[in-house]
Design an enzyme around this catalytic site. Structure first.
Site, PDB file in Angstrom:
ATOM      1  N   GLY A   1       0.827  -1.279  -0.029  1.00 35.01           N
ATOM      2  CA  GLY A   1      -0.115   0.218   0.093  1.00 35.01           C
ATOM      3  C   GLY A   1       1.045   1.210  -0.072  1.00 35.01           C
ATOM      4  O   GLY A   1       2.010   1.194   0.540  1.00 35.01           O
TER       5      GLY A   1
ATOM      6  N   GLN B   1       3.010   9.951   1.104  1.00 42.73           N
ATOM      7  CA  GLN B   1       4.402   9.301   1.119  1.00 42.73           C
ATOM      8  C   GLN B   1       5.334   9.628   0.033  1.00 42.73           C
ATOM      9  O   GLN B   1       6.640   9.413   0.065  1.00 42.73           O
ATOM     10  CB  GLN B   1       4.150   7.817   1.328  1.00 42.73           C
TER      11      GLN B   1
ATOM     12  N   CYS C   1       5.737  -0.221   7.317  1.00 40.46           N
ATOM     13  CA  CYS C   1       5.311   1.165   6.487  1.00 40.46           C
ATOM     14  C   CYS C   1       6.796   1.521   5.573  1.00 40.46           C
ATOM     15  O   CYS C   1       7.741   1.453   6.074  1.00 40.46           O
ATOM     16  CB  CYS C   1       4.978   2.105   7.391  1.00 40.46           C
ATOM     17  N   LEU C   2       6.565   1.852   4.196  1.00 40.25           N
ATOM     18  CA  LEU C   2       7.675   2.328   3.495  1.00 40.25           C
ATOM     19  C   LEU C   2       8.302   3.463   3.959  1.00 40.25           C
ATOM     20  O   LEU C   2       9.421   3.809   3.667  1.00 40.25           O
ATOM     21  CB  LEU C   2       7.303   2.487   1.982  1.00 40.25           C
TER      22      LEU C   2
ATOM     23  N   HIS D   1      -4.525   1.686   7.492  1.00 43.86           N
ATOM     24  CA  HIS D   1      -3.208   1.730   7.580  1.00 43.86           C
ATOM     25  C   HIS D   1      -3.046   3.146   6.450  1.00 43.86           C
ATOM     26  O   HIS D   1      -2.654   4.335   6.906  1.00 43.86           O
ATOM     27  CB  HIS D   1      -2.347   1.041   7.286  1.00 43.86           C
ATOM     28  N   GLU D   2      -3.491   3.085   5.074  1.00 46.15           N
ATOM     29  CA  GLU D   2      -3.234   4.033   4.087  1.00 46.15           C
ATOM     30  C   GLU D   2      -4.144   5.207   4.382  1.00 46.15           C
ATOM     31  O   GLU D   2      -3.621   6.217   4.219  1.00 46.15           O
ATOM     32  CB  GLU D   2      -3.237   3.220   2.778  1.00 46.15           C
TER      33      GLU D   2
ATOM     34  N   HIS E   1      -2.718   7.804   6.716  1.00 49.05           N
ATOM     35  CA  HIS E   1      -1.486   8.563   6.031  1.00 49.05           C
ATOM     36  C   HIS E   1      -2.314   9.656   5.442  1.00 49.05           C
ATOM     37  O   HIS E   1      -1.758  10.994   5.537  1.00 49.05           O
ATOM     38  CB  HIS E   1      -0.844   8.018   4.869  1.00 49.05           C
TER      39      HIS E   1
END
Ligand code: NI
Length: 170
Positions: free
Chosen positions: A46, A51, A94-95, A136-137, A140
């Protein structure tokens, strides 16, 4: 398509509330294609626009396993319209916090209203891992990282670990 730069914690763009998208057009689709390519390239499941430094309410998700066909999802202006009372604990990464993982408790399923790749209004009932990835996304987009769901002590430990692993990477 182009690979985009992924911003890492504690970049301020990750803490900002993202703005609504006004129209889903070719320019936006090209950007979503780039987001997807960036996510695949980083082996993520995701990615949210903040991000990659774009403070807009856009998310891409693909929870297909490596041995499965890709099944990308594009969520524009996504909104959670229902949450289950039942919760589940799942390990998340998470990236924007590379190499770190922690267990987070969230509603086990959620219903989401969003616009798809073609700008059509859609509703999705997300369960299991898709529910985790989607929440989660979507977080953000409101400047919330999964570590914000941890206790202060756990968060501090994880941030310390992240800083140490950065020093090692140089
Ligand atoms: Ni993330």
């Amino acid at each position: 398509m182009a690979k985009l730069k992924v911003y890492e914690y504690p970049h301020p763009v990750l803490k900002k509330k993202a703005e609504k998208v006004s129209v889903v057009d070719d320019e936006l689709r090209a950007f979503m294609d780039d987001m997807l390519e960036t996510m695949y390239d980083s082996n993520g499941c995701g990615l949210a626009a903040p991000q990659v430094g774009v403070s807009k309410r856009i998310v891409v998700i693909d929870i297909a396993r490596e041995d499965e066909e890709p099944s990308p999802m594009y969520l524009v202006n996504p909104e959670i319209i229902w949450k289950s009372e039942e919760t589940e604990i799942c390990e998340e990464g998470c990236l924007s916090l590379p190499e770190m993982r922690a267990e987070v408790e969230r509603p086990a399923s959620v219903k989401i209203h969003y616009l798809d790749y073609d700008g059509r209004e859609c509703e999705l009932l997300a369960e299991d891992f898709l529910a985790v990835a989607a929440q989660h996304e979507l977080d953000h987009l409101d400047g919330i990282l999964y570590i914000d769901h941890l206790s202060r002590l756990k968060r501090q430990m994880l941030v310390k670990k992240l800083e140490n692993s950065r020093k090692k990477r140089g």
